[in-house]
Design an enzyme around this catalytic site. Structure first.
Site, PDB file in Angstrom:
ATOM      1  N   ASP A 113       0.648  -1.310   0.342  1.00 50.58           N
ATOM      2  CA  ASP A 113      -0.131   0.247   0.258  1.00 50.58           C
ATOM      3  C   ASP A 113       0.909   1.007  -0.094  1.00 50.58           C
ATOM      4  O   ASP A 113       0.494   1.919  -0.756  1.00 50.58           O
ATOM      5  CB  ASP A 113      -1.343   0.103   0.848  1.00 50.58           C
ATOM      6  CG  ASP A 113      -0.335  -0.180   2.596  1.00 50.58           C
ATOM      7  OD1 ASP A 113       0.766  -0.433   2.674  1.00 50.58           O
ATOM      8  OD2 ASP A 113      -1.092  -0.265   3.788  1.00 50.58           O
ATOM      9  N   ASP A 116       7.162   3.518   3.522  1.00 51.34           N
ATOM     10  CA  ASP A 116       7.465   5.515   4.303  1.00 51.34           C
ATOM     11  C   ASP A 116       8.555   4.872   4.642  1.00 51.34           C
ATOM     12  O   ASP A 116       9.162   5.304   3.899  1.00 51.34           O
ATOM     13  CB  ASP A 116       6.355   4.597   5.496  1.00 51.34           C
ATOM     14  CG  ASP A 116       6.394   5.507   6.584  1.00 51.34           C
ATOM     15  OD1 ASP A 116       7.692   6.219   6.369  1.00 51.34           O
ATOM     16  OD2 ASP A 116       5.402   6.365   6.912  1.00 51.34           O
ATOM     17  N   SER A 117       9.099   4.201   5.756  1.00 56.12           N
ATOM     18  CA  SER A 117      10.738   3.833   6.044  1.00 56.12           C
ATOM     19  C   SER A 117      10.598   3.252   5.331  1.00 56.12           C
ATOM     20  O   SER A 117      12.694   2.726   5.070  1.00 56.12           O
ATOM     21  CB  SER A 117      11.034   3.552   7.468  1.00 56.12           C
ATOM     22  OG  SER A 117      10.523   1.925   7.696  1.00 56.12           O
ATOM     23  N   LYS A 144       6.164   7.570  -0.156  1.00 55.85           N
ATOM     24  CA  LYS A 144       6.492   9.024   0.682  1.00 55.85           C
ATOM     25  C   LYS A 144       7.676   8.831   0.163  1.00 55.85           C
ATOM     26  O   LYS A 144       8.653   9.964   0.053  1.00 55.85           O
ATOM     27  CB  LYS A 144       6.335   8.544   1.951  1.00 55.85           C
ATOM     28  CG  LYS A 144       4.775   8.720   2.512  1.00 55.85           C
ATOM     29  CD  LYS A 144       4.917   8.200   4.275  1.00 55.85           C
ATOM     30  CE  LYS A 144       3.503   8.596   4.598  1.00 55.85           C
ATOM     31  NZ  LYS A 144       3.228   8.407   5.857  1.00 55.85           N
ATOM     32  N   ARG A 175      -9.509   1.711   7.060  1.00 58.47           N
ATOM     33  CA  ARG A 175      -9.636   1.188   5.492  1.00 58.47           C
ATOM     34  C   ARG A 175     -10.458   1.460   4.303  1.00 58.47           C
ATOM     35  O   ARG A 175     -10.057   0.778   3.384  1.00 58.47           O
ATOM     36  CB  ARG A 175      -9.379  -0.833   5.997  1.00 58.47           C
ATOM     37  CG  ARG A 175      -7.665  -0.727   6.686  1.00 58.47           C
ATOM     38  CD  ARG A 175      -7.664  -2.218   6.451  1.00 58.47           C
ATOM     39  NE  ARG A 175      -6.227  -2.253   7.708  1.00 58.47           N
ATOM     40  CZ  ARG A 175      -5.050  -2.657   7.716  1.00 58.47           C
ATOM     41  NH1 ARG A 175      -4.890  -1.658   6.958  1.00 58.47           N
ATOM     42  NH2 ARG A 175      -4.311  -2.923   9.140  1.00 58.47           N
TER      43      ARG A 175
HETATM   44  P1  IMP Z   1       7.512   1.265   6.232  1.00 63.50           P
HETATM   45  O1  IMP Z   1       8.176  -0.435   7.145  1.00 63.50           O
HETATM   46  O2  IMP Z   1       7.928   2.357   7.035  1.00 63.50           O
HETATM   47  O3  IMP Z   1       8.139   1.240   5.191  1.00 63.50           O
HETATM   48  O4  IMP Z   1       5.850   1.463   6.311  1.00 63.50           O
HETATM   49  C1  IMP Z   1       5.787   0.524   5.666  1.00 63.50           C
HETATM   50  C2  IMP Z   1       3.959  -0.304   6.598  1.00 63.50           C
HETATM   51  O5  IMP Z   1       3.767   1.068   7.056  1.00 63.50           O
HETATM   52  C3  IMP Z   1       2.483   0.506   5.548  1.00 63.50           C
HETATM   53  O6  IMP Z   1       2.765  -1.006   5.310  1.00 63.50           O
HETATM   54  C4  IMP Z   1       1.842   0.856   6.593  1.00 63.50           C
HETATM   55  O7  IMP Z   1       1.163   0.023   6.572  1.00 63.50           O
HETATM   56  C5  IMP Z   1       2.856   1.644   7.313  1.00 63.50           C
HETATM   57  N1  IMP Z   1       1.791   2.851   6.585  1.00 63.50           N
HETATM   58  C6  IMP Z   1       3.457   3.739   6.381  1.00 63.50           C
HETATM   59  N2  IMP Z   1       2.839   5.049   7.008  1.00 63.50           N
HETATM   60  C7  IMP Z   1       1.555   4.718   6.520  1.00 63.50           C
HETATM   61  C8  IMP Z   1       0.625   6.088   6.526  1.00 63.50           C
HETATM   62  O8  IMP Z   1       0.562   7.110   6.699  1.00 63.50           O
HETATM   63  N3  IMP Z   1      -0.619   5.526   6.965  1.00 63.50           N
HETATM   64  C9  IMP Z   1      -1.075   4.530   7.472  1.00 63.50           C
HETATM   65  N4  IMP Z   1      -0.464   3.505   7.712  1.00 63.50           N
HETATM   66  C10 IMP Z   1       0.870   3.656   7.053  1.00 63.50           C
HETATM   67 MG    MG Z   2       0.655  -2.153   6.006  1.00 60.51          MG
END
Ligand code: IMP
Ligand code: MG
Length: 183
Positions: A113, A116-117, A144, A175
């Protein structure tokens, strides 16, 4: 949709009306972009490629369901649950459950979806790569652009806000919203 109330006692639709939440991608924006992604992916594979899409639960379920229905090649669907988020703060660890049994020796696209990080997708790629798929790509609805992960298929370059709707949740709520909003 209106029955779903926020902590403030009003719906997200109402929050948007009052300027307390911001509409980021509406239903039309999403529909148009999902169709473009489906066309792009369909043009990169043939029916003989045995494409498998692995959706990361729960966030990508709605996106993947819409995406596969716009594709012009056959695709198999698998799901993987990778959890790393608690509320609006990442816990920094990725746990996997319900690993697919079938997709190995296949062309695989991981469907996410939002990146982010980059922690979740990086850990997922590492995990899936160990099974030596024929090819491995990433399709994310939102990026992002905060990580050095480069997904081949990206729906939108998203703002660095907390987004909800169209699969994205805040503590498992919102959702179901057909649009993406920032809260
Ligand atoms: P990452 O591991 O930091 O890249 O985050 C990925 C996961 O964090 C995604 O699969 C989302 O479930 C959740 N996530 C990251 N940013 C958002 C946001 O803005 N809204 C809701 N869920 C987020
Ligand atoms: Mg997720």
């Amino acid at each position: 949709m209106m029955w779903y109330r926020s902590e403030l006692g009003i719906s997200v639709t109402e929050l948007i009306k009052q300027g307390l939440a911001r509409m980021v991608y509406d239903e039309e924006d999403i529909k148009k972009r999902v169709k473009e992604l489906a066309d792009e992916i369909s043009s990169h594979y043939t029916a003989d490629d045995q494409l498998v899409m692995i959706g990361l639960l729960k966030g990508s379920a709605i996106f993947m369901a819409d995406l596969v229905r716009q594709m012009s090649i056959p695709v198999e669907m698998e799901y993987l649950k990778a959890s790393s988020y608690k509320g609006t703060m990442s816990t920094g660890k990725v746990r996997f459950s319900c690993m697919p049994e079938q997709p190995w020796n296949r062309n695989v696209i991981i469907v996410e979806d939002i990146i982010d990080s980059g922690l979740t997708i990086t850990a997922t790629l590492e995990r899936i790569r160990a099974y030596r798929p024929k090819s491995l790509e990433v399709c994310t609805l939102l990026d992002k652009n905060l990580s050095d992960v480069s997904a081949k298929y990206v729906g939108f370059n998203a703002p660095n806000d907390f987004l909800i709707g169209y699969g994205l949740d805040h503590n498992d709520r919102y959702r179901h919203l057909p649009y993406i909003a920032s809260i």
